[in-house]
Design a protein around this motif. Structure first.
Motif, PDB file in Angstrom:
ATOM      1  N   ASP A   1      13.107  40.499  24.255  1.00  0.00           N
ATOM      2  CA  ASP A   1      13.996  40.558  23.095  1.00  0.00           C
ATOM      3  C   ASP A   1      15.054  41.610  23.388  1.00  0.00           C
ATOM      4  OD1 ASP A   1      15.194  41.179  20.560  1.00  0.00           O
ATOM      5  OD2 ASP A   1      13.471  40.294  19.560  1.00  0.00           O
ATOM      6  N   ILE A   2      16.328  41.246  23.404  1.00  0.00           N
ATOM      7  CA  ILE A   2      17.370  42.207  23.761  1.00  0.00           C
ATOM      8  C   ILE A   2      17.818  43.046  22.570  1.00  0.00           C
ATOM      9  CG2 ILE A   2      18.177  40.766  25.668  1.00  0.00           C
ATOM     10  CD1 ILE A   2      20.601  40.013  23.905  1.00  0.00           C
ATOM     11  N   ARG A   3      17.282  42.771  21.376  1.00  0.00           N
ATOM     12  CA  ARG A   3      17.585  43.626  20.223  1.00  0.00           C
ATOM     13  C   ARG A   3      16.609  44.792  20.146  1.00  0.00           C
ATOM     14  NH1 ARG A   3      16.819  38.804  16.218  1.00  0.00           N
ATOM     15  NH2 ARG A   3      15.022  38.770  17.633  1.00  0.00           N
ATOM     16  N   THR A   4      15.333  44.513  20.408  1.00  0.00           N
ATOM     17  CA  THR A   4      14.311  45.568  20.379  1.00  0.00           C
ATOM     18  C   THR A   4      13.975  46.061  21.783  1.00  0.00           C
ATOM     19  OG1 THR A   4      12.499  43.963  20.504  1.00  0.00           O
ATOM     20  CG2 THR A   4      13.314  44.548  18.308  1.00  0.00           C
ATOM     21  N   ASN A   5      14.470  45.346  22.803  1.00  0.00           N
ATOM     22  CA  ASN A   5      14.193  45.674  24.217  1.00  0.00           C
ATOM     23  C   ASN A   5      12.705  45.638  24.532  1.00  0.00           C
ATOM     24  OD1 ASN A   5      16.964  46.082  24.644  1.00  0.00           O
ATOM     25  ND2 ASN A   5      16.803  48.218  23.992  1.00  0.00           N
ATOM     26  N   LYS A   6      11.991  44.724  23.896  1.00  0.00           N
ATOM     27  CA  LYS A   6      10.556  44.598  24.107  1.00  0.00           C
ATOM     28  C   LYS A   6      10.195  43.256  24.736  1.00  0.00           C
ATOM     29  CE  LYS A   6       8.927  47.818  20.574  1.00  0.00           C
ATOM     30  NZ  LYS A   6       7.996  48.001  19.438  1.00  0.00           N
ATOM     31  N   LEU A   7       9.092  43.276  25.476  1.00  0.00           N
ATOM     32  CA  LEU A   7       8.588  42.063  26.084  1.00  0.00           C
ATOM     33  C   LEU A   7       7.994  41.159  25.015  1.00  0.00           C
ATOM     34  CD1 LEU A   7       7.963  40.654  28.848  1.00  0.00           C
ATOM     35  CD2 LEU A   7       5.716  41.749  28.723  1.00  0.00           C
ATOM     36  N   LEU A   8       8.447  39.905  24.986  1.00  0.00           N
ATOM     37  CA  LEU A   8       7.959  38.942  23.996  1.00  0.00           C
ATOM     38  C   LEU A   8       6.817  38.098  24.556  1.00  0.00           C
ATOM     39  CD1 LEU A   8      11.294  37.561  22.481  1.00  0.00           C
ATOM     40  CD2 LEU A   8       9.816  39.341  21.549  1.00  0.00           C
ATOM     41  N   GLN A   9       7.031  37.533  25.726  1.00  0.00           N
ATOM     42  CA  GLN A   9       6.029  36.658  26.322  1.00  0.00           C
ATOM     43  C   GLN A   9       5.994  36.864  27.827  1.00  0.00           C
ATOM     44  OE1 GLN A   9       6.981  32.648  25.077  1.00  0.00           O
ATOM     45  NE2 GLN A   9       5.990  32.908  23.108  1.00  0.00           N
ATOM     46  N   HIS A  10       4.820  36.657  28.387  1.00  0.00           N
ATOM     47  CA  HIS A  10       4.618  36.847  29.826  1.00  0.00           C
ATOM     48  C   HIS A  10       3.719  35.713  30.311  1.00  0.00           C
ATOM     49  CE1 HIS A  10       3.093  39.753  33.234  1.00  0.00           C
ATOM     50  NE2 HIS A  10       3.688  38.665  33.701  1.00  0.00           N
ATOM     51  N   TYR A  11       4.271  34.840  31.140  1.00  0.00           N
ATOM     52  CA  TYR A  11       3.525  33.682  31.633  1.00  0.00           C
ATOM     53  C   TYR A  11       3.206  33.846  33.115  1.00  0.00           C
ATOM     54  CZ  TYR A  11       5.190  31.259  27.418  1.00  0.00           C
ATOM     55  OH  TYR A  11       5.459  30.895  26.126  1.00  0.00           O
ATOM     56  N   ARG A  12       1.951  33.601  33.475  1.00  0.00           N
ATOM     57  CA  ARG A  12       1.554  33.527  34.887  1.00  0.00           C
ATOM     58  C   ARG A  12       0.980  32.132  35.132  1.00  0.00           C
ATOM     59  NH1 ARG A  12      -1.021  38.879  33.983  1.00  0.00           N
ATOM     60  NH2 ARG A  12       0.358  40.487  34.808  1.00  0.00           N
ATOM     61  N   VAL A  13       1.842  31.158  35.140  1.00  0.00           N
ATOM     62  CA  VAL A  13       1.398  29.769  35.281  1.00  0.00           C
ATOM     63  C   VAL A  13       1.677  29.217  36.679  1.00  0.00           C
ATOM     64  CG1 VAL A  13       1.583  29.222  32.826  1.00  0.00           C
ATOM     65  CG2 VAL A  13       3.584  28.957  34.289  1.00  0.00           C
ATOM     66  N   HIS A  14       2.490  29.915  37.465  1.00  0.00           N
ATOM     67  CA  HIS A  14       2.784  29.474  38.829  1.00  0.00           C
ATOM     68  C   HIS A  14       1.946  30.256  39.834  1.00  0.00           C
ATOM     69  CE1 HIS A  14       6.089  26.682  38.177  1.00  0.00           C
ATOM     70  NE2 HIS A  14       6.630  27.527  37.325  1.00  0.00           N
ATOM     71  N   SER A  15       1.735  29.649  40.999  1.00  0.00           N
ATOM     72  CA  SER A  15       0.961  30.299  42.055  1.00  0.00           C
ATOM     73  C   SER A  15       1.856  30.803  43.187  1.00  0.00           C
ATOM     74  CB  SER A  15      -0.077  29.324  42.624  1.00  0.00           C
ATOM     75  OG  SER A  15       0.559  28.173  43.153  1.00  0.00           O
ATOM     76  N   ALA A  16       3.160  30.739  42.998  1.00  0.00           N
ATOM     77  CA  ALA A  16       4.109  31.240  43.992  1.00  0.00           C
ATOM     78  C   ALA A  16       5.383  31.683  43.267  1.00  0.00           C
ATOM     79  CB  ALA A  16       4.414  30.165  45.039  1.00  0.00           C
ATOM     80  N   VAL A  17       6.336  32.183  44.043  1.00  0.00           N
ATOM     81  CA  VAL A  17       7.603  32.690  43.516  1.00  0.00           C
ATOM     82  C   VAL A  17       8.259  31.678  42.568  1.00  0.00           C
ATOM     83  CG1 VAL A  17       9.960  33.313  44.185  1.00  0.00           C
ATOM     84  CG2 VAL A  17       8.026  34.150  45.518  1.00  0.00           C
ATOM     85  N   VAL A  18       8.776  32.162  41.434  1.00  0.00           N
ATOM     86  CA  VAL A  18       9.522  31.327  40.495  1.00  0.00           C
ATOM     87  C   VAL A  18      11.005  31.480  40.830  1.00  0.00           C
ATOM     88  CG1 VAL A  18       9.931  30.730  38.091  1.00  0.00           C
ATOM     89  CG2 VAL A  18       7.748  31.777  38.768  1.00  0.00           C
ATOM     90  N   ASN A  19      11.663  30.357  41.132  1.00  0.00           N
ATOM     91  CA  ASN A  19      13.036  30.384  41.625  1.00  0.00           C
ATOM     92  C   ASN A  19      14.102  30.206  40.559  1.00  0.00           C
ATOM     93  OD1 ASN A  19      12.428  30.605  44.486  1.00  0.00           O
ATOM     94  ND2 ASN A  19      11.653  28.505  44.340  1.00  0.00           N
ATOM     95  N   CYS A  20      13.767  29.465  39.503  1.00  0.00           N
ATOM     96  CA  CYS A  20      14.796  29.078  38.547  1.00  0.00           C
ATOM     97  C   CYS A  20      14.148  28.725  37.224  1.00  0.00           C
ATOM     98  CB  CYS A  20      15.574  27.880  39.098  1.00  0.00           C
ATOM     99  SG  CYS A  20      17.030  27.410  38.130  1.00  0.00           S
ATOM    100  N   LEU A  21      14.928  28.784  36.150  1.00  0.00           N
ATOM    101  CA  LEU A  21      14.449  28.358  34.839  1.00  0.00           C
ATOM    102  C   LEU A  21      15.624  27.850  34.015  1.00  0.00           C
ATOM    103  CD1 LEU A  21      15.389  30.870  32.831  1.00  0.00           C
ATOM    104  CD2 LEU A  21      13.350  31.944  33.748  1.00  0.00           C
TER     105      LEU A  21
END
Length: 436
Positions: free
Chosen positions: A214-234
């Motif tokens: 969240d760029i208003r509170t500068n806090k982490l909202l969600q954290h996903y570890r669903v991939h088993s290798a480097v994430v390149n794009c979203l």
């Protein structure tokens, strides 16, 4: 028999590049799809049947990023040859060269109004350009290592950048000042972008994770570890409720941000999936990979009864779309794809307890959780909800853990400290449970 919408399906595929497809984008008119590649070429694929593709040659080294202008009348490409080119996406392939960077340019993007360009480079700078005069305007220079990605906010007032210095920076375009830095202790970020409503950002990490801040509170909202290798794009779906990711593990993942869960794992690329993007309407998405394939997929997110499907889907789905005869530019009909049975996927997750002010939709189902991880709250409702598929004892345990996390997150301001304290609390809790 289910009456809900079908799973995502592979609509067609193209092959014409001679090396990894690095970047991909739809023209707003949905008549063209553009790709850039390590083969130094830009390709324009005509989505109308029987129309030939255009190959644009001009860059002297790998093309690492491309994007259509909002009007669709221009295509920008960024290259390892340290230049940006502005192409007219027609059969002639005319282009103008923009020079100012002194290193590889890894990212290029138009502002929403089409008046500006932002680029990110290995020369450690972000540069802003005027499209009309096709000239360099100014640089942003606080990163101390390569800058891999830079994006405008939807309103054009902010710029987000991600660097190998392990920071994500938010910049005010008007004052040209950095207004906040997120520190990524887990590694550098390959790709970053704004949510469509402009209130949060998503980052694709070299540590295999996807994070939303969240760029208003500068806090982490969600954290996903669903991939088993480097994430390149979203890429965010235009309605902001879904996020699609591409990874070196060869898969695409579709995340439901409202529910905080993995919806689909898509298998199609033979090797790393390097890029992915939703169309402006969200009814299609396209992906590219090291297999030189360009794939166009049909989504089900525009179906009116998608919420009904969520009621019955408590686990992620896996869709396999493997290509066999792909020797040249081609089209693959929808009926050749397969939808496989439900696959249980263990997801890891973490979240702050803040408010994201996204669409307030009711949560219908819950995550399949790894036993040693914390649950992801929905992006629209930051509290744990008991799902139909979770035993009451486990649900009670998870609720208790969330209660502990709520207390912890009020006192912890640095991510590393918060994770450490949370792990300690969880360990103490389970030890007490075993001894009681």
């Amino acid at each position: 028999m289910s009456t809900g919408p079908e799973d995502p399906t592979l609509d067609r595929h193209f092959k014409g590049h001679r090396d990894t497809v690095t970047s991909i984008d739809f023209n707003a008119n949905m008549k063209q799809l553009a790709t850039g590649s390590m083969d130094s070429c830009v390709m324009i694929w005509n989505l109308k049947p029987q129309m030939r593709a255009y190959r644009f040659v001009g860059h002297k080294d790998a093309v690492l990023s491309i994007q259509f202008s909002p009007s669709g009348h221009l295509l920008a490409s960024a290259s390892r040859d340290k230049t940006v080119r502005l192409w007219v996406p027609s059969v002639k392939g005319e282009s103008t060269v923009l020079k100012a960077h002194t290193g590889t340019i890894r990212s290029v993007q138009f502002s929403r109004d089409g008046q500006s360009l932002v680029t990110a480079s290995d020369d450690k700078t972000i540069k802003v350009w005027t499209v009309h005069r096709q000239k360099f305007l100014f640089s942003l220079t606080q990163h101390i290592n390569w800058v891999r990605c830079a994006k405008f906010s939807p309103d054009g007032r902010l710029i987000v950048s991600a660097s190998d210095d392990k920071t994500i920076k938010i910049w005010d375009k008007a004052t040209r000042e950095c207004i906040h830095s997120f520190y990524e202790h887990g590694g550098f970020v390959n790709y970053v972008d704004f949510h469509p409503n402009g209130t949060c950002i998503a980052a694709a990490g070299a540590d295999n994770t996807v994070k939303l801040w969240d760029i208003r509170t500068n806090k982490l909202l969600q954290h996903y570890r669903v991939h088993s290798a480097v994430v390149n794009c979203l890429s965010f779906h235009p309605n902001g409720n879904y996020l699609i990711t591409a990874s070196n593990d060869s898969t695409l993942k579709i995340l439901d941000l409202l529910e905080g869960k993995l919806l689909y794992t898509l298998h199609g690329h033979q090797g790393p999936a390097s890029c992915v993007v939703f169309s402006d309407a969200g009814d299609f998405f396209a992906s590219g990979g090291s297999d030189e394939q360009v794939m166009v997929w049909k989504t089900n997110f525009d179906a009116a009864d998608y919420g009904e499907m969520l009621k019955n889907q408590s686990q992620p789905m896996t869709v396999n779309c493997m290509l066999k005869n792909c020797d040249g530019p081609s089209w693959l009909p929808e009926h050749t794809t397969k939808s496989l049975p439900v696959e249980t996927v263990l997801e890891t997750n973490f979240s702050d307890t803040g408010s994201a002010n996204l669409s307030q939709q009711k949560s219908h189902s819950s995550n399949v959780l790894a036993s040693d991880e914390k649950p992801i709250p929905p992006l629209s409702q930051f509290h744990q909800q008991e799902g139909n598929g979770i035993p009451s004892a486990l649900a009670s345990t998870l609720e208790h853990i969330v209660g502990q996390l709520d207390v912890l997150t009020q006192t912890v301001t640095i991510l590393e400290q918060r994770l450490t304290l949370t792990e300690d609390k969880l360990r103490e809790y389970f030890d007490k449970q075993q001894t009681s």
